[in-house]
Design a protein around this motif. Structure first.
Motif, PDB file in Angstrom:
ATOM      1  N   VAL A  15      37.886  30.395 -27.619  1.00 45.76           N
ATOM      2  CA  VAL A  15      37.666  29.037 -28.082  1.00 45.76           C
ATOM      3  C   VAL A  15      38.793  28.089 -27.701  1.00 45.76           C
ATOM      4  O   VAL A  15      38.573  27.103 -27.035  1.00 45.76           O
ATOM      5  N   VAL A  16      39.987  28.394 -28.075  1.00 42.28           N
ATOM      6  CA  VAL A  16      41.058  27.422 -27.939  1.00 42.28           C
ATOM      7  C   VAL A  16      41.840  27.656 -26.658  1.00 42.28           C
ATOM      8  O   VAL A  16      42.361  28.733 -26.423  1.00 42.28           O
ATOM      9  N   GLY A  17      41.935  26.631 -25.810  1.00 42.52           N
ATOM     10  CA  GLY A  17      42.715  26.724 -24.591  1.00 42.52           C
ATOM     11  C   GLY A  17      42.105  27.610 -23.537  1.00 42.52           C
ATOM     12  O   GLY A  17      42.783  27.997 -22.592  1.00 42.52           O
ATOM     13  N   CYS A  18      40.834  27.939 -23.656  1.00 42.47           N
ATOM     14  CA  CYS A  18      40.175  28.844 -22.711  1.00 42.47           C
ATOM     15  C   CYS A  18      38.885  28.219 -22.215  1.00 42.47           C
ATOM     16  O   CYS A  18      38.386  27.243 -22.770  1.00 42.47           O
ATOM     17  N   ARG A  19      38.343  28.819 -21.171  1.00 44.39           N
ATOM     18  CA  ARG A  19      37.028  28.410 -20.678  1.00 44.39           C
ATOM     19  C   ARG A  19      36.156  29.644 -20.500  1.00 44.39           C
ATOM     20  O   ARG A  19      36.615  30.657 -19.978  1.00 44.39           O
ATOM     21  N   ALA A  20      34.923  29.524 -20.950  1.00 42.41           N
ATOM     22  CA  ALA A  20      33.961  30.615 -20.814  1.00 42.41           C
ATOM     23  C   ALA A  20      32.583  30.002 -20.598  1.00 42.41           C
ATOM     24  O   ALA A  20      32.279  28.924 -21.129  1.00 42.41           O
ATOM     25  N   ARG A  21      31.782  30.678 -19.806  1.00 42.83           N
ATOM     26  CA  ARG A  21      30.481  30.142 -19.439  1.00 42.83           C
ATOM     27  C   ARG A  21      29.456  31.252 -19.430  1.00 42.83           C
ATOM     28  O   ARG A  21      29.744  32.372 -19.018  1.00 42.83           O
ATOM     29  N   ALA A  22      28.254  30.921 -19.866  1.00 46.37           N
ATOM     30  CA  ALA A  22      27.122  31.849 -19.771  1.00 46.37           C
ATOM     31  C   ALA A  22      26.071  31.227 -18.863  1.00 46.37           C
ATOM     32  O   ALA A  22      25.650  30.093 -19.083  1.00 46.37           O
ATOM     33  N   ASP A  23      25.673  31.960 -17.825  1.00 46.64           N
ATOM     34  CA  ASP A  23      24.619  31.514 -16.917  1.00 46.64           C
ATOM     35  C   ASP A  23      23.384  32.374 -17.132  1.00 46.64           C
ATOM     36  O   ASP A  23      23.434  33.596 -16.973  1.00 46.64           O
ATOM     37  N   VAL A  24      22.280  31.735 -17.480  1.00 43.46           N
ATOM     38  CA  VAL A  24      21.007  32.423 -17.688  1.00 43.46           C
ATOM     39  C   VAL A  24      20.065  32.015 -16.566  1.00 43.46           C
ATOM     40  O   VAL A  24      19.772  30.827 -16.388  1.00 43.46           O
ATOM     41  N   LEU A  25      19.603  32.994 -15.802  1.00 44.38           N
ATOM     42  CA  LEU A  25      18.694  32.730 -14.688  1.00 44.38           C
ATOM     43  C   LEU A  25      17.381  33.458 -14.922  1.00 44.38           C
ATOM     44  O   LEU A  25      17.353  34.674 -15.115  1.00 44.38           O
ATOM     45  N   VAL A  26      16.290  32.703 -14.904  1.00 39.10           N
ATOM     46  CA  VAL A  26      14.945  33.260 -14.966  1.00 39.10           C
ATOM     47  C   VAL A  26      14.344  33.136 -13.574  1.00 39.10           C
ATOM     48  O   VAL A  26      14.099  32.026 -13.086  1.00 39.10           O
ATOM     49  N   ALA A  27      14.144  34.261 -12.905  1.00 35.74           N
ATOM     50  CA  ALA A  27      13.624  34.274 -11.537  1.00 35.74           C
ATOM     51  C   ALA A  27      12.234  34.901 -11.535  1.00 35.74           C
ATOM     52  O   ALA A  27      12.073  36.064 -11.922  1.00 35.74           O
ATOM     53  N   VAL A  28      11.238  34.133 -11.124  1.00 37.99           N
ATOM     54  CA  VAL A  28       9.839  34.578 -11.151  1.00 37.99           C
ATOM     55  C   VAL A  28       9.385  34.904  -9.732  1.00 37.99           C
ATOM     56  O   VAL A  28       9.631  34.143  -8.792  1.00 37.99           O
ATOM     57  N   GLU A  29       8.704  36.051  -9.596  1.00 34.14           N
ATOM     58  CA  GLU A  29       8.173  36.489  -8.312  1.00 34.14           C
ATOM     59  C   GLU A  29       6.726  36.005  -8.141  1.00 34.14           C
ATOM     60  O   GLU A  29       6.075  35.607  -9.113  1.00 34.14           O
ATOM     61  N   PRO A  30       6.211  36.013  -6.906  1.00 34.01           N
ATOM     62  CA  PRO A  30       4.842  35.525  -6.673  1.00 34.01           C
ATOM     63  C   PRO A  30       3.769  36.229  -7.498  1.00 34.01           C
ATOM     64  O   PRO A  30       2.737  35.626  -7.817  1.00 34.01           O
ATOM     65  N   ASP A  31       3.969  37.509  -7.867  1.00 31.72           N
ATOM     66  CA  ASP A  31       2.953  38.217  -8.648  1.00 31.72           C
ATOM     67  C   ASP A  31       3.080  37.990 -10.144  1.00 31.72           C
ATOM     68  O   ASP A  31       2.348  38.587 -10.936  1.00 31.72           O
ATOM     69  N   GLY A  32       4.005  37.105 -10.590  1.00 32.18           N
ATOM     70  CA  GLY A  32       4.171  36.811 -12.013  1.00 32.18           C
ATOM     71  C   GLY A  32       5.196  37.668 -12.705  1.00 32.18           C
ATOM     72  O   GLY A  32       5.517  37.430 -13.864  1.00 32.18           O
ATOM     73  N   SER A  33       5.720  38.677 -12.022  1.00 29.06           N
ATOM     74  CA  SER A  33       6.817  39.459 -12.590  1.00 29.06           C
ATOM     75  C   SER A  33       8.126  38.702 -12.354  1.00 29.06           C
ATOM     76  O   SER A  33       8.131  37.597 -11.816  1.00 29.06           O
ATOM     77  N   GLY A  34       9.250  39.290 -12.765  1.00 27.11           N
ATOM     78  CA  GLY A  34      10.514  38.608 -12.533  1.00 27.11           C
ATOM     79  C   GLY A  34      11.665  39.296 -13.231  1.00 27.11           C
ATOM     80  O   GLY A  34      11.547  40.422 -13.711  1.00 27.11           O
ATOM     81  N   THR A  35      12.786  38.593 -13.307  1.00 20.45           N
ATOM     82  CA  THR A  35      13.998  39.137 -13.894  1.00 20.45           C
ATOM     83  C   THR A  35      14.733  38.044 -14.653  1.00 20.45           C
ATOM     84  O   THR A  35      14.796  36.895 -14.199  1.00 20.45           O
TER      85      THR A  35
END
Length: 275
Positions: free
Chosen positions: A28-48
């Motif tokens: 929290v104090v004096g630091c930096r932190a980041r969360a990246d959330v990626l939703v990747a969809v494939e042509p058949d409707g599946s994904g990660t």
């Protein structure tokens, strides 16, 4: 720099629900932190769904041994793949990812990140296919209370004086005033084809299939953003077959007409030959 977790109390983490938020809450104090959330969809409707937590050196110093601080056995048991922690330059990364086999499973995977009251309620992905065009629609919300307590649960809070990070929301807000971008959540979605309509996220140029947005965490400001994305993709091979098929039909019709005309001419010449 003040430690985010006071005294010798170390909470028991529940990774499936609070993995990345707790990493952020510990920095929290004096630091930096980041969360990246990626939703990747494939042509058949599946994904990660992939979540990457990035900690700067000061954040790592607060957390200590990042690998030891996280209990990832439950996470792996729930089907998440864990990579790291590992360093890239000065920062430390840890990535977790989980596939979904069909469009209807996306919402359940996102719910695991923050529980039923987490930041991704009601996400729904649908897809439809015709012979040449596939269409995709994703709807949901990004909901942040403005407090990191949103990412905790009863046992964690009980170990930290009733607060997820050992601090009240007011204390966290005050600590983040000097650096409001110290803790951020970045959300990105990729859909097959080109994005036709986007709301709640911003298009990412020059990539036509990506929309993203970043949000500040723990700053006391609530967020309730409706997300809606639509995309479509054309199967070029199917279009080619349609064109070829149409061409063959036209060619066959022309040959048929030409054959009929030639047959008529032959019949018209027979009487004259007989005389």
């Amino acid at each position: 720099m003040q430690p985010a977790v006071g005294g010798s109390v170390r909470p028991v983490f529940r990774p499936v629900r609070v993995l990345v938020p707790l990493l952020l809450a510990l920095s929290v104090v004096g630091c930096r932190a980041r969360a990246d959330v990626l939703v990747a969809v494939e042509p058949d409707g599946s994904g990660t769904v992939t979540v990457t937590a990035t900690l700067d050196p000061d954040a790592v110093a607060q957390v200590g041994d990042v690998a030891a601080a996280l209990k990832v056995d439950d996470l792996r048991s729930a089907g998440w793949k864990v990579t790291g922690p590992k360093k890239a330059g000065a920062d430390t990364f840890i990535t977790v990812s989980k596939p979904f086999a069909e469009a209807s499973r996306l919402g359940a995977v996102l719910e695991e990140l923050g529980g039923p009251d987490g930041p991704f309620p009601g996400w729904k992905l649908t897809s439809s296919n015709s012979f040449t065009v596939s269409s995709y629609e994703l709807t949901g919300k990004i909901r942040l209370t403005g407090s990191l307590d949103q990412f905790s649960d009863g046992e964690v809070a009980a170990a930290l004086d009733g607060f997820a990070t050992g601090r009240s929301p007011e204390e966290l807000t005050a600590a983040l005033q000097d650096d409001p971008d110290a803790l951020t959540l970045n959300v990105a979605v990729t859909l097959p084809g080109d994005l036709d309509d986007v709301s709640g996220l911003d298009r990412t140029d020059p990539a036509p299939d990506v929309a993203a947005e970043f949000f500040r965490l723990g700053d006391g400001r609530a967020v309730d953003t409706a997300v809606e994305l639509r995309s479509s993709s054309t199967d070029r091979s199917a279009v080619l077959w349609v064109i070829l098929g149409g061409g063959l039909i036209v060619a066959s019709a022309l040959l048929f007409v030409a054959g009929r005309q030639q047959a008529r001419r032959r019949r018209g010449r027979r009487p004259a030959a007989a005389e």
